[in-house]
Design an enzyme around this catalytic site. Structure first.
Site, PDB file in Angstrom:
ATOM      1  N   TYR A 178      -6.014  -1.706  -6.729  1.00  0.00           N
ATOM      2  CA  TYR A 178      -5.350  -2.849  -6.098  1.00  0.00           C
ATOM      3  C   TYR A 178      -4.795  -2.539  -4.710  1.00  0.00           C
ATOM      4  O   TYR A 178      -4.806  -1.397  -4.268  1.00  0.00           O
ATOM      5  CB  TYR A 178      -4.332  -3.494  -7.000  1.00  0.00           C
ATOM      6  CG  TYR A 178      -3.046  -2.798  -7.392  1.00  0.00           C
ATOM      7  CD1 TYR A 178      -2.310  -3.317  -8.444  1.00  0.00           C
ATOM      8  CD2 TYR A 178      -2.542  -1.678  -6.743  1.00  0.00           C
ATOM      9  CE1 TYR A 178      -1.119  -2.734  -8.841  1.00  0.00           C
ATOM     10  CE2 TYR A 178      -1.359  -1.095  -7.140  1.00  0.00           C
ATOM     11  CZ  TYR A 178      -0.647  -1.620  -8.178  1.00  0.00           C
ATOM     12  OH  TYR A 178       0.536  -1.048  -8.559  1.00  0.00           O
ATOM     13  N   GLU A 179      -4.410  -3.625  -4.022  1.00  0.00           N
ATOM     14  CA  GLU A 179      -4.025  -3.599  -2.599  1.00  0.00           C
ATOM     15  C   GLU A 179      -5.174  -3.129  -1.710  1.00  0.00           C
ATOM     16  O   GLU A 179      -4.967  -2.489  -0.689  1.00  0.00           O
ATOM     17  CB  GLU A 179      -2.790  -2.699  -2.369  1.00  0.00           C
ATOM     18  CG  GLU A 179      -1.653  -2.896  -3.339  1.00  0.00           C
ATOM     19  CD  GLU A 179      -1.244  -4.352  -3.505  1.00  0.00           C
ATOM     20  OE1 GLU A 179      -1.578  -5.173  -2.655  1.00  0.00           O
ATOM     21  OE2 GLU A 179      -0.596  -4.664  -4.509  1.00  0.00           O
ATOM     22  N   GLY A 180      -6.401  -3.452  -2.093  1.00  0.00           N
ATOM     23  CA  GLY A 180      -7.587  -2.995  -1.381  1.00  0.00           C
ATOM     24  C   GLY A 180      -8.084  -1.721  -2.022  1.00  0.00           C
ATOM     25  O   GLY A 180      -7.380  -0.708  -2.025  1.00  0.00           O
TER      26      GLY A 180
ATOM     27  N   ARG B  70       0.828  -1.210   0.000  1.00  0.00           N
ATOM     28  CA  ARG B  70       0.000   0.000   0.000  1.00  0.00           C
ATOM     29  C   ARG B  70       0.860   1.256   0.000  1.00  0.00           C
ATOM     30  O   ARG B  70       0.566   2.224  -0.716  1.00  0.00           O
ATOM     31  CB  ARG B  70      -0.940  -0.026   1.207  1.00  0.00           C
ATOM     32  CG  ARG B  70      -2.068  -1.016   1.033  1.00  0.00           C
ATOM     33  CD  ARG B  70      -2.823  -1.292   2.310  1.00  0.00           C
ATOM     34  NE  ARG B  70      -3.887  -2.263   2.038  1.00  0.00           N
ATOM     35  CZ  ARG B  70      -4.565  -2.911   2.967  1.00  0.00           C
ATOM     36  NH1 ARG B  70      -4.289  -2.708   4.246  1.00  0.00           N
ATOM     37  NH2 ARG B  70      -5.509  -3.764   2.634  1.00  0.00           N
TER      38      ARG B  70
END
Length: 594
Positions: A441-443, A298
């Site tokens: 992406y990455e949440g 993140r």
């Protein structure tokens, strides 16, 4: 920009690092890096710029055009990538921040932030191959057994092998509690992994002889949901007795995703079929172990977003300076001469927006990297605890606020280019395609916003947020000697107070309506983002007035700060007005008809 290729904005990077953040003092006195001085950091900056400008940037557009190719179950990267990766590893770039016991250089994390920005700007598709490896290395260092660290740590640190993060499944994206990949214990202490993963960046390639997959899976009789997830290290090739890549493991790339952008990075559909893996950390506590890598990713997303914001700005400025069209306001005359569009107010608005977002992100992300160094190495326990709290609070902001602003910035860059921006040859359309994944992406950024409000703010009744508000108030007070900046200081100070007043009110609303957190979270994250950027722009104003000589650089910093507070910061008024709108405005069953 030289020859249309990315060049690191070293002057701006040094201003953020030294003048605003005083990183040299922080590293020496509070981060356990007494042997790191300005000369060392400058040498790294210069060397990284040469590598990114000279090696990676020329591969960016050709790599996008050709993409990766799947041959059987093996991926071939675009022409030049293998040689570039060899240069990357041989140059020691993969081990900048790795532990010396694994052959790394043990440099502070802020060095990784500097380099991450440059990698993302010059060739983000390439950057994902080694940068995911750094996250895998950090995860191993934090949670793996000494035996796994000894075997895999040095090879990841040297870049001899690379790493991936294998979470997503077709039925389980963000909702990891639904994953189905299974792990069967074996008599020798290993596990056989069966299942499928999708959207795996760098999932297969020809850059290294081995790939280390960090895989989430379930043990037999594991509890349901996220409480039953374990983490496993699954190599593409099983190491032999000498630690060299041996027999092929049961890991297969079945397909490459056909993507909007990042086409030179292999985003894979991976099949694990009796693949031998090794437990990392404790059984059924894999999600906590994987969060080490996820949080690293993140923060890495923030660095990539900054890099793409910067290259879009560079392209925009170069185009606006040479594109002649119409007369500039106030020029008049009937000569028919055209002026550069750089002189048009709307173009300048778009350029200044990009510049303010880039420079604000740079100060924020470098500072956040220094907090990682402080958390790990500060002599005083209270400094370590404070840094840890700020990192926990602001990691969602670093991912979401910076990447959302990056999408806006690159979109504006296309607009600055006009019709040329819609044409492949300009290069800016590739940047727009590449940047669009970052809020996903990455949440997704909605998940990041929910995490910030629910888990990082309401969970401790705003205690960590109060620490950030206090920092902002201190930054605002530092402007007192310059009355002409009193309005900016007052706006920042007021935002801090309004955020703290919002916390109990949001908690009460959420207690009555569970959907309220989700309805308010995106606006809340934008407000916290401006609280962060606002304080760094206050610090930049002080640094410009105190450390920069009168001239072009000082004028540019002060003008950009003024633009940020007068044009971008007022977004907070709208966000504050929306923060308490009842959740039923979005949850009304009659609002959307399918």
């Amino acid at each position: 920009m030289l020859n249309g290729l990315y060049t690191a904005p070293r002057r701006d990077m040094r201003f953020a690092l030294y003048d605003v953040l005083d990183a040299e003092t922080m590293l020496r006195e509070r981060c356990g890096a007494a042997d790191i001085d300005r000369d060392t950091l400058d040498q790294i900056l210069d060397g990284a710029d040469r590598f990114c400008h000279g090696v990676l940037a020329p591969l960016n557009a050709p790599g996008d055009r050709s993409g990766c190719q799947l041959q059987g179950h093996e991926v071939r990267t675009p022409a030049g990538f293998v040689q570039a990766y060899q240069a990357y590893a041989e140059g020691g770039w993969s081990g900048l921040c790795a532990s010396p016991e694994h052959g790394g250089q043990g440099l502070p994390t802020v060095v990784s932030a500097l380099f991450g920005e440059m990698l993302g700007a010059s060739n983000i598709s390439f950057a994902l191959y080694p940068r995911l490896s750094e996250g895998a290395y950090r995860c191993l260092r934090a949670t793996a057994s000494p035996a796994l660290q000894a075997l895999y740590g040095p090879r990841l640190a040297s870049g001899e092998w690379t790493g991936t993060m294998c979470l997503t499944e077709p039925q389980a994206g963000t909702d990891l509690g639904r994953l189905r990949t299974r792990a069967r214990p074996q008599d020798d202490g290993s596990y056989l992994i069966d299942g499928g993963k999708i959207f795996i960046s760098s999932g297969d390639h020809d850059l290294t002889e081995n790939i280390v997959h960090m895989v989430l899976a379930r043990l037999p009789d594991a509890p349901a949901g996220t409480r039953g997830i374990s983490l496993f290290l699954v190599p593409k090739r099983l190491p032999d007795a000498q630690g060299r890549p041996g027999e092929r493991n049961g890991v297969y790339c079945d397909a490459l995703e056909h993507k909007l952008g990042l086409r030179a990075n292999a985003t894979c559909v991976l099949r694990f079929e009796g693949a031998r893996g090794f437990l990392v950390g404790e059984a059924n506590k894999g999600l906590a172990a994987m969060f080490v890598m996820m949080n690293s990713a993140r923060l890495g997303t923030g660095a990539q977003a900054l890099g793409l914001t910067e290259i879009a700005l560079q392209k925009s400025l170069a185009y606006a300076a040479q594109r002649l069209q119409s007369r500039a306001p106030g020029q008049g005359g009937a000569s028919g001469e055209a002026d550069p569009i750089l002189a048009q107010p709307d173009v300048r608005r778009m350029l200044l927006t990009q510049q303010a977002w880039a420079q604000g992100a740079r100060m924020f992300l470098y500072w956040l990297a220094l907090q990682i160094d402080m958390e790990q190495h500060a002599p005083q326990a209270q400094d370590r605890e404070r840094a840890a709290g700020l990192l926990s609070l602001l990691t969602p902001v670093a991912k979401a606020f910076v990447s959302d602003n990056a999408v806006e910035s690159v979109n504006l860059a296309v607009q600055v280019h006009g019709g040329s921006g819609y044409i492949v040859e300009s290069g800016i359309e590739q940047t727009l395609r590449d940047v669009r994944i970052l809020p996903i992406y990455e949440g997704t950024n909605g998940v990041q916003a929910h995490d910030l409000l629910a888990r990082k703010v309401l969970a401790d009744d705003g205690a960590r947020l109060q620490g950030l508000v206090d920092m902002a108030a201190q930054a605002a007070r530092a402007l007192q000697p310059w009355p002409q900046w009193a309005g900016c200081a007052a706006s920042l100070d007021a935002l801090g107070r309004q955020l703290m007043q919002a916390v109990p009110r949001l908690a009460a609303l959420a207690g009555r309506e569970p959907a309220q957190i989700g309805a308010s979270a995106a606006d809340f994250l934008r407000l916290v983002g401006h609280l962060v950027y606002g304080q760094f722009w206050c610090r930049a104003i002080v640094a410009a007035l105190q450390t920069l000589p009168a001239g072009q650089q000082q004028e540019e910093k002060l003008a950009t700060a003024r633009f940020y507070f007068d044009v971008l910061f007022p977004e907070t008024e709208m966000r504050l007005a929306r923060l308490f709108v009842p959740a039923d405005r979005v949850m009304d069953p009659g609002a959307l008809v399918i």
